[in-house]
Design a protein around this motif. Structure first.
Motif, PDB file in Angstrom:
ATOM      1  N   ILE A 133       0.840  -1.204   0.000  1.00 26.09           N
ATOM      2  CA  ILE A 133       0.000   0.000   0.000  1.00 26.09           C
ATOM      3  C   ILE A 133       0.872   1.250   0.000  1.00 26.09           C
ATOM      4  CG2 ILE A 133      -1.652   1.312   1.386  1.00 26.09           C
ATOM      5  CD1 ILE A 133      -2.769  -1.487   2.247  1.00 26.09           C
ATOM      6  N   ALA A 134       2.002   1.187   0.700  1.00 27.17           N
ATOM      7  CA  ALA A 134       2.933   2.318   0.695  1.00 27.17           C
ATOM      8  C   ALA A 134       3.547   2.517  -0.691  1.00 27.17           C
ATOM      9  CB  ALA A 134       4.028   2.087   1.731  1.00 27.17           C
ATOM     10  N   GLY A 136       2.078   1.722  -3.579  1.00 23.87           N
ATOM     11  CA  GLY A 136       1.023   2.294  -4.411  1.00 23.87           C
ATOM     12  C   GLY A 136       0.706   1.458  -5.632  1.00 23.87           C
ATOM     13  N   PRO A 137      -0.406   1.761  -6.295  1.00 24.93           N
ATOM     14  CA  PRO A 137      -0.887   0.936  -7.410  1.00 24.93           C
ATOM     15  C   PRO A 137      -0.098   1.093  -8.704  1.00 24.93           C
ATOM     16  CG  PRO A 137      -2.308   2.839  -7.117  1.00 24.93           C
ATOM     17  CD  PRO A 137      -1.328   2.866  -5.983  1.00 24.93           C
ATOM     18  N   HIS A 138       0.807   2.066  -8.778  1.00 27.32           N
ATOM     19  CA  HIS A 138       1.558   2.280 -10.013  1.00 27.32           C
ATOM     20  C   HIS A 138       2.608   1.200 -10.244  1.00 27.32           C
ATOM     21  CE1 HIS A 138       3.719   4.276  -6.718  1.00 27.32           C
ATOM     22  NE2 HIS A 138       4.820   3.935  -7.369  1.00 27.32           N
ATOM     23  N   GLY A 142       2.747  -3.109  -5.846  1.00 21.57           N
ATOM     24  CA  GLY A 142       1.940  -2.289  -4.965  1.00 21.57           C
ATOM     25  C   GLY A 142       0.468  -2.636  -4.971  1.00 21.57           C
ATOM     26  N   PRO A 144      -3.593  -0.550  -4.242  1.00 22.03           N
ATOM     27  CA  PRO A 144      -4.262   0.744  -4.093  1.00 22.03           C
ATOM     28  C   PRO A 144      -4.555   1.051  -2.626  1.00 22.03           C
ATOM     29  CG  PRO A 144      -5.803  -0.907  -4.872  1.00 22.03           C
ATOM     30  CD  PRO A 144      -4.447  -1.547  -4.909  1.00 22.03           C
ATOM     31  N   PRO A 145      -4.760   2.316  -2.285  1.00 22.74           N
ATOM     32  CA  PRO A 145      -5.032   2.694  -0.886  1.00 22.74           C
ATOM     33  C   PRO A 145      -6.252   2.000  -0.295  1.00 22.74           C
ATOM     34  CG  PRO A 145      -4.513   4.632  -2.202  1.00 22.74           C
ATOM     35  CD  PRO A 145      -4.641   3.492  -3.164  1.00 22.74           C
TER      36      PRO A 145
END
Length: 239
Positions: A133-134, A136-138, A142, A144-145
């Motif tokens: 989560i830290a 991120g989805p990119h 990772g 998503p939040p």
């Protein structure tokens, strides 16, 4: 491949594991599986209670883990989170996983090591969730939040870890490969929190297996030679 070849392959793959499980169950019967039976009962009780109008909130407070929780609270809830059935999955699946995989592991490894491996795999997934989560989805690593709000309970990561650890320890290489491949396929088809946590559990168990292998090889000169017919590296007895 004819039947004789299949029997030989099955004996090579699962012979030492079958011998360990059958020997323990024959000697001790149900007394060999106190932790497994307790886990099955505990999971069933949690399932019944959390489906009552008064029971959902207490069960969540005892065993619900989310990435958005403080570390100390997540760690405090982790021991019971294994036995709180996931809300979106049938409870019979969790009960079957615990009875079969935990039962085999406890018969082979003993209660303490089974619990240690199960919690190591679960904690690997819990720690990965926060890291993902830290990130991120990119990134492919990772999440998503929104994943921080997902309720993360159930024995699946522990089951994956135990299946991998036991198959490695008893040299069931085909089974070990199938477990890893299944988890990779799962995350490719559905790259959600659960799938990626299972990959984290796989990686943690591979590291644990390699460390265990190195430790046992260092001790090998002090141990008697394997009995005739036993595959090198496969445990002779339950530890």
């Amino acid at each position: 491949m004819n039947r004789a070849a299949l029997r030989r392959a099955a004996r090579t793959e699962w012979g030492p594991l079958y011998g360990a499980v059958w020997g323990t169950l024959t000697a001790k019967r149900l007394r060999a599986l106190p932790m497994t039976l307790t886990a099955v009962v505990l999971t069933a009780v949690f399932q019944i209670v959390q489906n009552q109008s008064w029971g959902f909130e207490p069960v969540q407070r005892l065993g619900s883990v989310q990435a958005q929780l403080p570390w100390w609270l997540a760690l405090l809830r982790t021991p019971l989170s294994l036995f709180v059935p996931a809300l979106d999955l049938p409870v019979w699946g969790a009960l079957a996983q615990i009875l079969f995989v935990f039962g085999i592991a406890e018969a082979c490894l003993g209660m303490r090591r089974t619990l240690a491996v199960a919690y190591a795999a679960t904690l690997a997934g819990t720690m990965y969730a926060r890291l993902a989560i830290a990130i991120g989805p990119h990134s492919v690593l990772g999440l998503p939040p929104d994943a921080a709000k997902v309720i993360d309970t159930g024995p699946s990561a522990a089951v994956v870890g135990l299946a991998l650890y036991v198959s490695w320890r008893y040299r069931a290489w085909f089974t070990c490969s199938v477990v890893v491949l299944a988890m990779v396929c799962e995350v490719l088809v559905k790259p959600n929190l659960a799938g990626k946590e299972h990959i984290a559990a796989v990686l943690a168990m591979l590291l644990l297996c390699l460390g265990d292998e190195a430790w046992r090889r260092r001790k090998a000169p002090q141990q008697p030679h394997p009995q005739r017919g036993q595959r090198s590296g496969a445990p002779a007895t339950r530890s």
